[in-house]
Enzyme design. Structure first.
Site, PDB file in Angstrom:
ATOM      1  N   LYS A   1     -16.985 -16.406 127.077  1.00 16.10           N
ATOM      2  CA  LYS A   1     -16.902 -14.949 126.951  1.00 16.10           C
ATOM      3  C   LYS A   1     -16.964 -14.222 128.284  1.00 16.10           C
ATOM      4  O   LYS A   1     -16.391 -13.151 128.422  1.00 16.10           O
ATOM      5  CB  LYS A   1     -18.013 -14.425 126.016  1.00 16.10           C
ATOM      6  CG  LYS A   1     -17.749 -14.757 124.561  1.00 16.10           C
ATOM      7  CD  LYS A   1     -18.480 -13.818 123.620  1.00 16.10           C
ATOM      8  CE  LYS A   1     -18.132 -14.134 122.171  1.00 16.10           C
ATOM      9  NZ  LYS A   1     -18.894 -13.332 121.217  1.00 16.10           N
TER      10      LYS A   1
ATOM     11  N   LYS B   1      -9.894 -20.977 118.731  1.00 10.38           N
ATOM     12  CA  LYS B   1     -10.396 -20.676 117.386  1.00 10.38           C
ATOM     13  C   LYS B   1      -9.914 -19.289 116.929  1.00 10.38           C
ATOM     14  O   LYS B   1      -9.666 -18.413 117.751  1.00 10.38           O
ATOM     15  CB  LYS B   1     -11.920 -20.817 117.317  1.00 10.38           C
ATOM     16  CG  LYS B   1     -12.677 -19.695 117.918  1.00 10.38           C
ATOM     17  CD  LYS B   1     -14.175 -19.796 117.663  1.00 10.38           C
ATOM     18  CE  LYS B   1     -14.764 -18.550 118.300  1.00 10.38           C
ATOM     19  NZ  LYS B   1     -16.141 -18.548 118.607  1.00 10.38           N
TER      20      LYS B   1
ATOM     21  N   LYS C   1     -12.044 -12.602 116.154  1.00  5.33           N
ATOM     22  CA  LYS C   1     -11.865 -11.155 116.056  1.00  5.33           C
ATOM     23  C   LYS C   1     -11.347 -10.586 117.364  1.00  5.33           C
ATOM     24  O   LYS C   1     -10.734  -9.524 117.387  1.00  5.33           O
ATOM     25  CB  LYS C   1     -13.206 -10.472 115.773  1.00  5.33           C
ATOM     26  CG  LYS C   1     -13.870 -10.843 114.488  1.00  5.33           C
ATOM     27  CD  LYS C   1     -15.191 -10.051 114.336  1.00  5.33           C
ATOM     28  CE  LYS C   1     -16.142 -10.717 113.380  1.00  5.33           C
ATOM     29  NZ  LYS C   1     -17.316 -11.314 114.035  1.00  5.33           N
TER      30      LYS C   1
END
Ligand code: TYM
Length: 338
Positions: free
Chosen positions: A116, A199, A202
């Site tokens: 991230k 993956k 969102k």
């Protein structure tokens, strides 16, 4: 008795990965747990959402719409305690305490932070780095025994166990229970429709990469039709899917929706191409998500009712969490009342 706890970030839409990886299991557990006299706590992880910048108005809206999506998917506020994390200040309080238990070296090993923060690690918030500690607080505060999550949360749950063990040892207490992750055998990691190595998420900028709970039948069918695949027909057994991540993902989604295994799906589609498989898969997705998205539109018409549900859930969560935090403070020698 079982104590089930899990959370989801209220950012963007609930997608098929969230549903098959986690939410479906929340729903399946809630009846069983209630029958056995246990309890389920499910929450919108809004304190986690602010580890990266979130537009305040959008965040407030998303908490409500994600709550509606969970209820539409089958979380029953009469059986499970549903609330948003920010409404229960004990999460943040225990989060701080556990920041003092967790070691920097442990957090340095968290792969999700590396993903991230990307290349801008120095510019990431401290909150993004410490996020798994707050997650540990989220489950330890309810003395959770079981935590239904997708594969990507496994490492965070292991950290929660390490933190619980160290706290219990350091302060000679048995306050914290070691939580058991519950990861589904299939659908633990649903991949992007555009890239079999990433993956479904969102935060993927391409909406074509995921199937949202709110997508209508035409959108779902189009997304699956355009999903990346290879040119080979489907193999006779799961071993034949190795090295074919996109094919493996679509077969896995089918298997999870049909509540069966990949072998069973392949027995049915062996030798057929994606031209035949994709419409069958689309039909199954629409069949599953259609009723959920219909319920969702209904729930969103009554925001007052959603607020009442969340307020009721928060009161129940506070009652469960506050005594545990009080013991944690006392264990540390911290005085709250003078
Ligand atoms: P979040 O919001 O990213 O995802 C919610 C749940 O969905 C699962 N999931 C998936 N499962 C299969 N395939 C996928 N592609 C996929 N994408 C997401 C996740 O594993 C998760 O179970 N940190 C958590 C929220 C959280 C939490 C907690 C969870 C905060 N505190 C305490 C459990 C316990 C998160 O960001 O999940």
């Amino acid at each position: 008795t079982k104590r089930v706890v899990s959370g989801i970030q209220p950012t963007g839409n609930l997608h098929l990965g969230n549903y098959l990886g986690a939410i479906r299991n929340w729903v399946r557990m809630q009846d069983e747990v209630a029958r056995e006299g246990g309890e389920c706590f499910f929450f919108l992880a809004d304190l986690h959402a602010i580890t990266v910048y979130n537009d305040p108005k959008e965040l407030a809206r998303n908490v409500r719409s994600m709550a509606a999506a969970l209820i539409a998917a089958g979380v029953d506020p009469a059986k499970s305690t549903l609330f948003n994390q920010a409404a229960v200040s004990a999460h943040a309080e225990l989060g701080w305490i556990l920041n003092c238990t967790a070691r920097i070296g442990w957090l340095n090993r968290m792969t999700q932070f590396k993903e991230k923060s990307g290349k801008n690690r120095e510019g990431a918030s401290i909150g993004l780095f410490a996020y798994p500690v707050l997650q540990a607080a989220d489950v330890l505060i309810y003395r959770a025994t079981h935590v239904p999550v997708g594969e990507d949360q496994k490492q965070h749950l292991e950290l929660a166990r390490d933190i619980a063990t160290k706290f219990n040892t350091d302060y000679e207490t048995e306050l914290f229970v070691l939580p058991e992750p519950m990861i589904p055998a299939s659908a633990a990691r649903i991949m992007s429709l555009r890239d079999g190595s990433a993956k479904m998420s969102k935060s993927d900028p391409s909406d074509m990469s995921r199937i949202n709970l709110t997508d209508d039948a035409d959108t779902i069918t189009a997304k699956i039709r355009k999903a990346k695949t290879d040119a080979d027909p489907l193999p006779a057994n799961p071993a034949g899917l190795e090295g074919r991540p996109e094919a493996k993902n679509l077969v896995g989604i089918y298997a999870a929706l049909a509540d069966t295994g990949a072998a069973d799906v392949l027995a049915r589609f062996e030798g057929q191409g994606f031209g035949a498989f994709k419409p069958a898969l689309a039909e199954l997705v629409v069949e599953t998500l259609g009723p959920i998205s219909a319920r969702l539109s209904e729930l969103e018409r009554d925001p007052g009712e959603l607020d009442r549900i969340l307020a009721h859930g928060a009161a129940k969560a506070r009652a469960a969490a506050e005594p545990v935090v009080a013991v944690a403070y006392a264990s540390l020698g911290l005085t709250r009342e003078t």
